[in-house]
Scaffold this active site. Structure first.
Site, PDB file in Angstrom:
ATOM      1  N   ARG A 164    -114.613  43.560  -3.652  1.00  0.00           N
ATOM      2  CA  ARG A 164    -114.916  43.681  -5.047  1.00  0.00           C
ATOM      3  C   ARG A 164    -113.612  43.619  -6.015  1.00  0.00           C
ATOM      4  O   ARG A 164    -113.369  44.067  -6.833  1.00  0.00           O
ATOM      5  CB  ARG A 164    -115.422  45.349  -5.716  1.00  0.00           C
ATOM      6  CG  ARG A 164    -116.591  45.449  -4.654  1.00  0.00           C
ATOM      7  CD  ARG A 164    -117.820  44.755  -5.121  1.00  0.00           C
ATOM      8  NE  ARG A 164    -119.307  45.270  -4.841  1.00  0.00           N
ATOM      9  CZ  ARG A 164    -119.862  44.691  -3.585  1.00  0.00           C
ATOM     10  NH1 ARG A 164    -119.143  43.914  -2.909  1.00  0.00           N
ATOM     11  NH2 ARG A 164    -120.948  45.313  -3.184  1.00  0.00           N
ATOM     12  N   SER A 233    -124.933  48.774  -7.778  1.00  0.00           N
ATOM     13  CA  SER A 233    -123.925  49.908  -7.501  1.00  0.00           C
ATOM     14  C   SER A 233    -123.151  50.247  -8.536  1.00  0.00           C
ATOM     15  O   SER A 233    -122.172  49.444  -9.126  1.00  0.00           O
ATOM     16  CB  SER A 233    -123.060  49.425  -6.307  1.00  0.00           C
ATOM     17  OG  SER A 233    -123.900  48.977  -5.011  1.00  0.00           O
ATOM     18  N   GLU A 329    -117.854  50.916 -10.634  1.00  0.00           N
ATOM     19  CA  GLU A 329    -117.619  49.585 -10.291  1.00  0.00           C
ATOM     20  C   GLU A 329    -117.756  48.536 -11.780  1.00  0.00           C
ATOM     21  O   GLU A 329    -117.004  47.631 -11.887  1.00  0.00           O
ATOM     22  CB  GLU A 329    -118.922  49.052  -9.507  1.00  0.00           C
ATOM     23  CG  GLU A 329    -118.394  47.587  -8.724  1.00  0.00           C
ATOM     24  CD  GLU A 329    -119.621  47.287  -7.761  1.00  0.00           C
ATOM     25  OE1 GLU A 329    -119.635  47.686  -6.550  1.00  0.00           O
ATOM     26  OE2 GLU A 329    -120.502  46.399  -8.071  1.00  0.00           O
TER      27      GLU A 329
HETATM   28  N1  EPU Z   1    -127.064  56.408   1.427  1.00  0.00           N
HETATM   29  C1  EPU Z   1    -127.561  57.792   1.415  1.00  0.00           C
HETATM   30  N2  EPU Z   1    -128.063  57.934   0.323  1.00  0.00           N
HETATM   31  C2  EPU Z   1    -128.428  57.210  -0.764  1.00  0.00           C
HETATM   32  C3  EPU Z   1    -127.864  55.979  -0.632  1.00  0.00           C
HETATM   33  C4  EPU Z   1    -127.103  55.492   0.490  1.00  0.00           C
HETATM   34  O1  EPU Z   1    -127.431  58.320   2.193  1.00  0.00           O
HETATM   35  O2  EPU Z   1    -128.867  57.532  -1.884  1.00  0.00           O
HETATM   36  C5  EPU Z   1    -126.390  56.083   2.609  1.00  0.00           C
HETATM   37  C6  EPU Z   1    -127.343  55.124   3.461  1.00  0.00           C
HETATM   38  O3  EPU Z   1    -128.141  55.672   4.102  1.00  0.00           O
HETATM   39  C7  EPU Z   1    -126.220  54.390   4.355  1.00  0.00           C
HETATM   40  C8  EPU Z   1    -124.993  54.218   3.497  1.00  0.00           C
HETATM   41  O4  EPU Z   1    -125.155  55.202   2.490  1.00  0.00           O
HETATM   42  O5  EPU Z   1    -125.904  55.060   5.515  1.00  0.00           O
HETATM   43  C9  EPU Z   1    -124.679  52.923   2.692  1.00  0.00           C
HETATM   44  O6  EPU Z   1    -125.711  52.664   1.895  1.00  0.00           O
HETATM   45  P1  EPU Z   1    -126.355  51.013   1.867  1.00  0.00           P
HETATM   46  O7  EPU Z   1    -126.595  50.584   3.068  1.00  0.00           O
HETATM   47  O8  EPU Z   1    -127.490  51.228   0.964  1.00  0.00           O
HETATM   48  O9  EPU Z   1    -125.048  50.358   1.124  1.00  0.00           O
HETATM   49  P2  EPU Z   1    -124.289  50.812   0.066  1.00  0.00           P
HETATM   50  O10 EPU Z   1    -122.769  51.062   0.683  1.00  0.00           O
HETATM   51  O11 EPU Z   1    -124.969  52.018  -0.856  1.00  0.00           O
HETATM   52  C10 EPU Z   1    -123.337  48.302  -0.498  1.00  0.00           C
HETATM   53  C11 EPU Z   1    -123.054  47.492  -1.678  1.00  0.00           C
HETATM   54  C12 EPU Z   1    -124.232  47.057  -2.202  1.00  0.00           C
HETATM   55  C13 EPU Z   1    -124.870  46.197  -1.255  1.00  0.00           C
HETATM   56  C14 EPU Z   1    -124.965  46.941  -0.061  1.00  0.00           C
HETATM   57  C15 EPU Z   1    -125.403  45.995   1.204  1.00  0.00           C
HETATM   58  C16 EPU Z   1    -121.084  48.450  -2.820  1.00  0.00           C
HETATM   59  C17 EPU Z   1    -120.590  49.532  -3.767  1.00  0.00           C
HETATM   60  N3  EPU Z   1    -122.385  48.248  -2.811  1.00  0.00           N
HETATM   61  O12 EPU Z   1    -124.055  49.374  -0.847  1.00  0.00           O
HETATM   62  O13 EPU Z   1    -124.003  46.278  -3.343  1.00  0.00           O
HETATM   63  O14 EPU Z   1    -126.023  45.496  -1.746  1.00  0.00           O
HETATM   64  O15 EPU Z   1    -123.839  47.592   0.541  1.00  0.00           O
HETATM   65  O16 EPU Z   1    -124.580  45.340   1.576  1.00  0.00           O
HETATM   66  O17 EPU Z   1    -120.191  48.115  -1.822  1.00  0.00           O
HETATM   67  C18 EPU Z   1    -123.560  45.790  -5.872  1.00  0.00           C
HETATM   68  O18 EPU Z   1    -122.510  45.886  -5.670  1.00  0.00           O
HETATM   69  O19 EPU Z   1    -124.140  46.361  -7.149  1.00  0.00           O
HETATM   70  C19 EPU Z   1    -124.587  46.368  -4.698  1.00  0.00           C
HETATM   71  C20 EPU Z   1    -125.775  46.601  -4.796  1.00  0.00           C
END
Ligand code: EPU
Length: 342
Positions: A164, A233, A329
């Site tokens: 990012r 995010s 972000e």
């Molecule tokens: N999780 C929870 N509760 C929640 C949300 C997430 O327990 O309410 C847990 C999930 O179960 C998982 C972990 O947190 O084990 C990570 O969640 P997820 O895979 O949904 O991805 P993320 O880390 O929340 C990141 C990016 C997203 C991108 C996804 C997929 C960042 C800040 N966000 O999200 O990017 O789509 O991975 O690669 O790096 C964005 O930047 O706007 C964005 C959507």
């Protein structure tokens, strides 16, 4: 180039924040860009570059010239046995561009389908999802350099892409991105390592299926800004030292974590927010989405101060429980159109 005054930017930012710009213009080509810069200098106005508005926090009143980037066009710039290089206007819608690449057998960006925003913003925060970052496929970024007052091409190796981040974030007032060139593969090399993507794709190992699965996963978790105004995010996933992670893991062994280079660990902000009790919780008109706690939603007619109150409360609760500071972000702007701290 036509300058409009007192323009409501609510339709142009995905959080739907009320924000009235004193001056506004659309930039359709590089001539418009030069005219707008001249105008801003004559009127002593700061410039604010508006792309898809999917990563911005805007104040209610903006005294600045808002340049709404609308440079269109996709052209094949070069080709060899293994790859095709395409040069894309900054105003092209990102998702439409991704669909176009897949339809034209150009591979690499499929994991980044359905990310909101425009192509010109993709290098700025090096957009990424499902194990791929845009910077891996960017060949060069074409910009107007305000310091040198000239158009230049910046090679990807000089963009300092990381999670990012890029030079465009380090020096936000220097470069105005007009086009981005991507070097895409002729033979698909599917990236299926992230989470449950491999299972979702199954045996149908085509780039088109991968793209469709990514679209499906995003639609199932992430709110559509047309229904629930949001900026994707809202917080970055914190990157902490292995030592700090080991300490937290003693108390919270189920915290999702991803090893990084240099003895660091990325941890899931969504999980921290969820565990701090904020999944589906609101403060007045603003809250964290009930299906994905990492996404902040404007549920009514919130202004920037409402958003700030809500995300500060989330930061406080996460800090109190885990001793971790979450970093937002989206980029925040002051009333003079300058980027300001959170
Ligand atoms: N999780 C929870 N509760 C929640 C949300 C997430 O327990 O309410 C847990 C999930 O179960 C998982 C972990 O947190 O084990 C990570 O969640 P997820 O895979 O949904 O991805 P993320 O880390 O929340 C990141 C990016 C997203 C991108 C996804 C997929 C960042 C800040 N966000 O999200 O990017 O789509 O991975 O690669 O790096 C964005 O930047 O706007 C964005 C959507």
């Amino acid at each position: 180039m036509k300058i409009q005054t007192q323009v409501q930017l609510k339709p142009f930012n995905t959080l739907s924040l009320n924000s009235v710009a004193s001056h506004y213009t659309k930039i359709k080509n590089t001539d418009d860009l030069l005219s707008a810069i001249d105008y801003a200098e004559q009127q002593s106005l700061n410039l604010l570059i508006l792309s898809g508005g999917s990563n911005m926090l805007l104040p209610e009143h903006l005294h600045a010239l808002v340049m709404h980037m609308d440079i269109q066009g996709i052209e094949v710039a070069a080709e060899d046995a293994l790859s095709t290089t395409v040069r894309v206007g900054a105003g092209q819608v990102w998702h439409d561009f991704v669909l176009w690449t897949t339809a034209h057998d150009m591979f690499g960006l499929q994991n980044l389908a359905l990310i909101p925003g425009l192509v010109g913003a993709s290098p700025v925060q090096n957009i990424g999802a499902y194990g791929v970052e845009a910077g891996e496929f960017i060949q060069s970024v074409h910009v107007y350099d305000r310091n040198e007052q000239t158009f230049i091409d910046i090679d990807a190796s000089d963009c300092k892409f990381s999670y990012r981040h890029s030079i465009f974030k380090d020096d936000p007032n220097r470069y105005i991105i007009t086009h981005v060139s991507f070097k895409l593969l002729k033979k698909a090399d599917l990236k299926l390592n992230y989470g449950d993507l491999k299972t979702a794709v199954g045996d149908n190992l085509t780039a088109e299926n991968l793209q469709n699965q990514v679209i499906g996963i995003r639609q199932s978790k992430l709110p559509d800004p047309a229904e629930y105004p949001n900026a994707g995010s809202f917080f970055k996933n914190p990157i902490i030292s292995q030592k700090a992670y080991d300490q937290i893991a003693l108390q919270f062994p189920s915290l999702p974590h991803y090893p990084q280079p240099n003895d660091q660990v990325k941890i899931a902000a969504g999980w921290l927010i969820d565990q701090a009790g904020w999944k589906g919780k609101k403060l007045n008109m603003v809250g964290m989405f009930h299906k994905q706690a990492l996404v902040l939603v404007n549920y009514d007619n919130a202004a920037l101060h409402d958003v700030r109150a809500a995300y500060h409360a989330v930061q406080q609760d996460v800090f109190a429980k885990f001793n971790i500071a979450l970093e937002p972000e989206p980029v925040q702007f002051d009333e003079n159109g300058m980027i300001c701290s959170h």
